[in-house]
Design a protein around this motif. Structure first.
Motif, PDB file in Angstrom:
ATOM      1  N   LYS A 346      -9.319  30.574  27.314  1.00  0.00           N
ATOM      2  CA  LYS A 346      -9.712  31.076  25.980  1.00  0.00           C
ATOM      3  C   LYS A 346      -9.291  30.389  24.659  1.00  0.00           C
ATOM      4  CE  LYS A 346     -11.890  34.319  23.092  1.00  0.00           C
ATOM      5  NZ  LYS A 346     -13.285  34.120  22.982  1.00  0.00           N
ATOM      6  N   ALA A 347      -8.034  30.024  24.893  1.00  0.00           N
ATOM      7  CA  ALA A 347      -7.317  29.347  24.046  1.00  0.00           C
ATOM      8  C   ALA A 347      -7.802  27.989  23.983  1.00  0.00           C
ATOM      9  CB  ALA A 347      -5.662  29.451  24.200  1.00  0.00           C
ATOM     10  N   LEU A 348      -8.078  27.374  24.976  1.00  0.00           N
ATOM     11  CA  LEU A 348      -8.472  26.031  24.771  1.00  0.00           C
ATOM     12  C   LEU A 348     -10.056  26.044  24.209  1.00  0.00           C
ATOM     13  CD1 LEU A 348      -7.684  24.523  28.418  1.00  0.00           C
ATOM     14  CD2 LEU A 348      -6.925  23.692  26.218  1.00  0.00           C
ATOM     15  N   PHE A 349     -10.668  26.969  24.155  1.00  0.00           N
ATOM     16  CA  PHE A 349     -12.039  27.301  23.576  1.00  0.00           C
ATOM     17  C   PHE A 349     -12.086  27.609  22.012  1.00  0.00           C
ATOM     18  CE2 PHE A 349     -15.490  29.801  22.202  1.00  0.00           C
ATOM     19  CZ  PHE A 349     -16.415  29.038  22.369  1.00  0.00           C
ATOM     20  N   LEU A 350     -11.004  28.143  21.634  1.00  0.00           N
ATOM     21  CA  LEU A 350     -10.640  28.453  20.093  1.00  0.00           C
ATOM     22  C   LEU A 350     -10.144  27.137  19.090  1.00  0.00           C
ATOM     23  CD1 LEU A 350      -8.751  31.681  20.565  1.00  0.00           C
ATOM     24  CD2 LEU A 350     -11.147  31.610  19.745  1.00  0.00           C
ATOM     25  N   LYS A 351     -10.495  27.258  18.136  1.00  0.00           N
ATOM     26  CA  LYS A 351     -10.235  26.365  16.905  1.00  0.00           C
ATOM     27  C   LYS A 351      -8.785  26.343  16.697  1.00  0.00           C
ATOM     28  CE  LYS A 351     -15.012  25.367  15.424  1.00  0.00           C
ATOM     29  NZ  LYS A 351     -15.886  25.442  14.651  1.00  0.00           N
ATOM     30  N   GLN A 352      -8.294  25.435  16.060  1.00  0.00           N
ATOM     31  CA  GLN A 352      -6.857  25.823  15.453  1.00  0.00           C
ATOM     32  C   GLN A 352      -7.114  26.722  14.236  1.00  0.00           C
ATOM     33  OE1 GLN A 352      -4.158  22.396  14.772  1.00  0.00           O
ATOM     34  NE2 GLN A 352      -3.583  23.197  12.880  1.00  0.00           N
ATOM     35  N   GLU A 372      -1.532  25.598  16.653  1.00  0.00           N
ATOM     36  CA  GLU A 372      -1.733  24.409  16.559  1.00  0.00           C
ATOM     37  C   GLU A 372      -2.317  23.832  17.864  1.00  0.00           C
ATOM     38  OE1 GLU A 372       1.349  20.154  15.958  1.00  0.00           O
ATOM     39  OE2 GLU A 372       2.227  22.198  16.261  1.00  0.00           O
ATOM     40  N   LYS A 373      -2.998  22.661  17.386  1.00  0.00           N
ATOM     41  CA  LYS A 373      -4.015  22.027  18.606  1.00  0.00           C
ATOM     42  C   LYS A 373      -3.772  20.436  18.411  1.00  0.00           C
ATOM     43  CE  LYS A 373      -7.692  23.893  21.315  1.00  0.00           C
ATOM     44  NZ  LYS A 373      -8.990  24.520  21.065  1.00  0.00           N
ATOM     45  N   ILE A 374      -3.444  19.740  19.349  1.00  0.00           N
ATOM     46  CA  ILE A 374      -3.227  18.385  19.258  1.00  0.00           C
ATOM     47  C   ILE A 374      -4.453  17.628  20.278  1.00  0.00           C
ATOM     48  CG2 ILE A 374      -1.905  16.355  19.794  1.00  0.00           C
ATOM     49  CD1 ILE A 374       0.467  17.936  19.031  1.00  0.00           C
ATOM     50  N   PRO A 375      -5.386  17.049  19.755  1.00  0.00           N
ATOM     51  CA  PRO A 375      -6.581  16.692  20.438  1.00  0.00           C
ATOM     52  C   PRO A 375      -5.944  15.653  21.616  1.00  0.00           C
ATOM     53  CG  PRO A 375      -6.980  16.174  18.215  1.00  0.00           C
ATOM     54  CD  PRO A 375      -5.585  16.577  18.264  1.00  0.00           C
ATOM     55  N   ALA A 376      -6.594  15.278  22.557  1.00  0.00           N
ATOM     56  CA  ALA A 376      -6.434  14.574  23.690  1.00  0.00           C
ATOM     57  C   ALA A 376      -6.725  13.004  23.177  1.00  0.00           C
ATOM     58  CB  ALA A 376      -7.443  14.501  24.881  1.00  0.00           C
ATOM     59  N   ALA A 377      -6.081  12.070  23.167  1.00  0.00           N
ATOM     60  CA  ALA A 377      -5.890  10.642  22.906  1.00  0.00           C
ATOM     61  C   ALA A 377      -5.301   9.490  23.526  1.00  0.00           C
ATOM     62  CB  ALA A 377      -5.404  10.766  21.348  1.00  0.00           C
ATOM     63  N   VAL A 378      -5.922   8.481  23.275  1.00  0.00           N
ATOM     64  CA  VAL A 378      -5.122   7.295  24.185  1.00  0.00           C
ATOM     65  C   VAL A 378      -4.158   6.892  23.312  1.00  0.00           C
ATOM     66  CG1 VAL A 378      -5.698   4.988  24.989  1.00  0.00           C
ATOM     67  CG2 VAL A 378      -7.620   6.915  25.236  1.00  0.00           C
ATOM     68  N   PRO A 379      -2.852   6.632  23.663  1.00  0.00           N
ATOM     69  CA  PRO A 379      -1.761   6.117  23.046  1.00  0.00           C
ATOM     70  C   PRO A 379      -2.075   4.609  22.693  1.00  0.00           C
ATOM     71  CG  PRO A 379      -1.004   7.164  24.973  1.00  0.00           C
ATOM     72  CD  PRO A 379      -2.288   7.107  24.895  1.00  0.00           C
ATOM     73  N   PRO A 380      -1.427   3.962  21.681  1.00  0.00           N
ATOM     74  CA  PRO A 380      -1.624   2.859  21.080  1.00  0.00           C
ATOM     75  C   PRO A 380      -0.990   1.715  22.575  1.00  0.00           C
ATOM     76  CG  PRO A 380      -0.496   3.931  19.142  1.00  0.00           C
ATOM     77  CD  PRO A 380      -0.791   4.809  20.494  1.00  0.00           C
ATOM     78  N   LEU A 381      -1.430   0.894  22.635  1.00  0.00           N
ATOM     79  CA  LEU A 381      -0.949  -0.189  23.873  1.00  0.00           C
ATOM     80  C   LEU A 381       0.686  -0.325  23.893  1.00  0.00           C
ATOM     81  CD1 LEU A 381      -1.607  -1.985  26.296  1.00  0.00           C
ATOM     82  CD2 LEU A 381      -2.319  -3.833  24.734  1.00  0.00           C
ATOM     83  N   ALA A 382       0.980  -0.483  22.685  1.00  0.00           N
ATOM     84  CA  ALA A 382       2.468  -0.735  22.723  1.00  0.00           C
ATOM     85  C   ALA A 382       3.230   0.464  23.360  1.00  0.00           C
ATOM     86  CB  ALA A 382       2.796  -1.175  21.075  1.00  0.00           C
ATOM     87  N   GLN A 383       2.645   1.694  23.251  1.00  0.00           N
ATOM     88  CA  GLN A 383       3.455   2.498  23.615  1.00  0.00           C
ATOM     89  C   GLN A 383       3.371   2.794  25.344  1.00  0.00           C
ATOM     90  OE1 GLN A 383       2.644   6.479  22.002  1.00  0.00           O
ATOM     91  NE2 GLN A 383       2.846   5.693  19.977  1.00  0.00           N
ATOM     92  N   ILE A 384       2.406   2.353  25.832  1.00  0.00           N
ATOM     93  CA  ILE A 384       2.245   2.576  27.127  1.00  0.00           C
ATOM     94  C   ILE A 384       1.954   1.027  27.970  1.00  0.00           C
ATOM     95  CG2 ILE A 384       1.146   4.655  27.028  1.00  0.00           C
ATOM     96  CD1 ILE A 384      -1.763   3.258  26.738  1.00  0.00           C
ATOM     97  N   LYS A 385       2.450   0.160  27.451  1.00  0.00           N
ATOM     98  CA  LYS A 385       2.317  -1.345  27.945  1.00  0.00           C
ATOM     99  C   LYS A 385       2.760  -1.331  29.307  1.00  0.00           C
ATOM    100  CE  LYS A 385       2.947  -6.143  26.184  1.00  0.00           C
ATOM    101  NZ  LYS A 385       3.238  -7.035  25.344  1.00  0.00           N
ATOM    102  N   THR A 386       3.915  -0.842  29.643  1.00  0.00           N
ATOM    103  CA  THR A 386       4.377  -1.004  30.866  1.00  0.00           C
ATOM    104  C   THR A 386       3.463  -0.255  32.135  1.00  0.00           C
ATOM    105  OG1 THR A 386       6.790  -0.486  30.087  1.00  0.00           O
ATOM    106  CG2 THR A 386       6.460  -0.299  32.442  1.00  0.00           C
ATOM    107  N   GLN A 387       2.880   0.759  31.632  1.00  0.00           N
ATOM    108  CA  GLN A 387       1.880   1.492  32.685  1.00  0.00           C
ATOM    109  C   GLN A 387       0.661   0.642  32.722  1.00  0.00           C
ATOM    110  OE1 GLN A 387       3.786   3.080  30.341  1.00  0.00           O
ATOM    111  NE2 GLN A 387       3.273   5.026  30.101  1.00  0.00           N
TER     112      GLN A 387
END
Length: 525
Positions: A346-352, A372-387
């Motif tokens: 239910k919480a995921l369905f609601l808006k902030q 508070e709701k932080i949407p799913a996102a792709v981090p910048p390449l610099a943050q996940i370069k190793t992976q």
């Protein structure tokens, strides 16, 4: 047709025969044959040479197949499992096949007479009483499922006609002496393979990864690196038990509850009488009544404070405290919400900032507000370069291993000198286990098709994590003196496969000549 069926009312015991309809189909029999009136509703799943397959017919076939898979696996099908098994695609293709077969049956002069339909229906356990077809049970069951005998019997006729046509086509299959000899040799010959293997781990050191590779991979695989949606909530829980002391349940209410939930009151000898479980039924009915009261109270509090999303005011009107969670994700919920899947959903369905509820769980009735709701996102390449670098290196190593195997195979085909290993002499194994290589049914089949004239395989084979280029080193042929003695046994073993190949090729040809239009909505997912 009904007149023909009535003669079975007085017949002797009919032997139960399961031909194509196995026991597991009985539970879904009316989904398949109970199609109701065949009027055109305007929508369609597919068109085959102008003949419409309705969306309703497709849905019924899909749910029938899904139900059978669920019986086989003993669990509900998840969307992932359905996609992996291709249930939707199979459901539609089987209807397209049937439409083509029915039209071809008419051209071939194949039909099903009324006596055959009557006999097939009489065999069905769903319409039998004490092992004998029962006409009253037949008509009552059709009526209960809102199916007319005419529609049911027409559908039966179509299904039987499809089956009969398939069998007629299978009868065209033949097994030649050459087929038999090849099968004999495959079962009795021994072969020794030369091979060379390349694994990603062995070639990883040769891989070079550029920034362009990283950017390209990230663009094409964003879902792999996307951070999940995060949220934090404020919530309050109302315990229904606090209303129990103010509520009462009459004997009449308890008995009504008992009758509606009678399966809960099972004893060793079956359903327990109300008199024996009266107090338990009263307690259960009171719990339900309390929960309903609490649910309505929370719903009223939420509605009154919905506009301003004031969870504190709503909670105060209920006499409960507001609690808060830190940021969490669906897969890693806050400790306080462990096991509360419905609350999280239910919480995921609601808006902030939105207030929601009521949500009923075993702990009570929740009202919630998303802080508070932080949407799913792709981090910048610099943050996940190793992976990303690791993923790219692994992919390029797999590609390089395959490429090296292809190059080695080209050299084997030309007869160039390549350092090879050997499997040693082995015989054909249906399990596909190749000595010193591993399990691969495709490699096993290809290996026993190799000859001294064409000793190298046409393609490399992936077994486990490695790619193999193989070549026939030696073939020890079996003595064919016993071939004649085993011909009939071999024929019986090969015939079913040949029959299926004949049917598949026939259907493939029909499809190639047919005009088939599939509704894009069916294949959209």
């Amino acid at each position: 047709m009904l007149g023909i069926m009535r003669k079975y009312k007085q017949s002797v015991l009919i032997k139960i025969v399961f031909c194509v309809i196995v026991f597991s189909f009985i539970g879904t029999i009316f989904l398949v044959w109970g199609r109701g009136d065949k009027t055109d509703s305007g929508d369609f799943a597919a068109k085959v040479n102008g003949t419409k397959i309705s969306f309703d017919e497709y849905q019924k076939n899909y749910y029938r197949m899904k139900g059978i898979y669920e019986q086989i696996y003993g669990r509900s099908m998840t969307p992932e499992m359905e996609k992996q098994l291709g249930i939707k695609k199979t459901a539609l293709e089987s209807l397209i096949d049937n439409a083509l077969i029915l039209k071809e049956a008419k051209r071939l002069g194949i039909d099903v007479n009324r006596d055959e339909i009557s006999a097939e229906i009489a065999k069905m356990p769903a319409f039998q009483k004490d092992g004998v077809f029962n006409f009253d049970q037949y008509t009552q069951m059709l009526k209960a499922n809102r199916i007319t005998p005419q529609n049911f019997e027409e559908s039966m006729e179509e299904d039987m006609l499809v089956k009969k046509t398939r069998e007629k086509i299978k009868e065209r299959a033949t097994v030649s002496d050459q087929d038999l000899l090849q099968a004999f040799k495959k079962q009795n010959d021994k072969i020794d393979l030369s091979f060379i293997a390349f694994s990603p781990a062995e070639v990883k050191g040769e891989v070079k990864v550029t920034d362009q590779d990283l950017n390209s991979y990230l663009q094409g695989h964003q879902e792999e690196f996307k951070t999940p949606e995060q949220l934090s909530i404020a919530y309050a829980v109302l315990d229904p038990a606090q209303f129990a002391a103010k509520l009462t349940v009459s004997d009449e209410e308890a008995q009504t509850y008992y009758q509606k939930n009678i399966d809960r009151y099972q004893g060793k000898g079956g359903i327990l009488p109300f008199a024996e479980v009266k107090e338990q039924a009263k307690a259960d009915a009171l719990k339900l009544k309390s929960t309903k009261e609490a649910y309505e109270k929370v719903a009223d509090a939420v509605n009154k404070n919905l506009k301003n999303a004031d969870i504190n005011a709503a909670a105060a009107s209920l006499g409960v405290k507001v609690l808060e969670t830190p940021l969490f994700t669906e897969k890693a919920p806050a400790t306080a919400l462990a096991g509360e899947a419905d609350v999280i959903k239910k919480a995921l369905f609601l808006k902030q900032g939105e207030l929601g509820g009521p949500v009923e769980t075993s702990k009570g009735i929740y009202l919630i507000k998303v802080k508070e709701k932080i949407p799913a996102a792709v981090p910048p390449l610099a943050q996940i370069k190793t992976q990303v670098s690791q993923k790219v290196a692994e992919e390029k190593a797999r590609e390089l291993a395959k490429k090296k195997a292809e190059e080695a195979l080209a050299q084997l085909t030309k007869g160039s000198a390549v350092k090879l290993q050997e499997t040693g002499s082995f015989g054909y194994a249906p399990t596909g286990v190749v000595p010193r290589i591993g399990t691969s049914a495709d490699l096993m089949e290809a290996a026993f098709a190799l000859t001294t004239a064409a000793p190298a395989a046409k393609t490399p084979f992936k077994v486990g994590n490695s790619w193999y280029a193989v070549k026939l080193k030696q073939r020890t042929e079996a003595n064919t003196a016993d071939f004649q003695k085993s011909k009939e046994q071999l024929k019986q073993a090969l015939l079913p496969k040949k029959q299926q190949e004949t049917l598949d090729n026939w259907l493939k040809e029909l499809k190639s000549k047919a005009k088939i239009v599939i509704n894009p909505a069916i294949t959209a997912d």
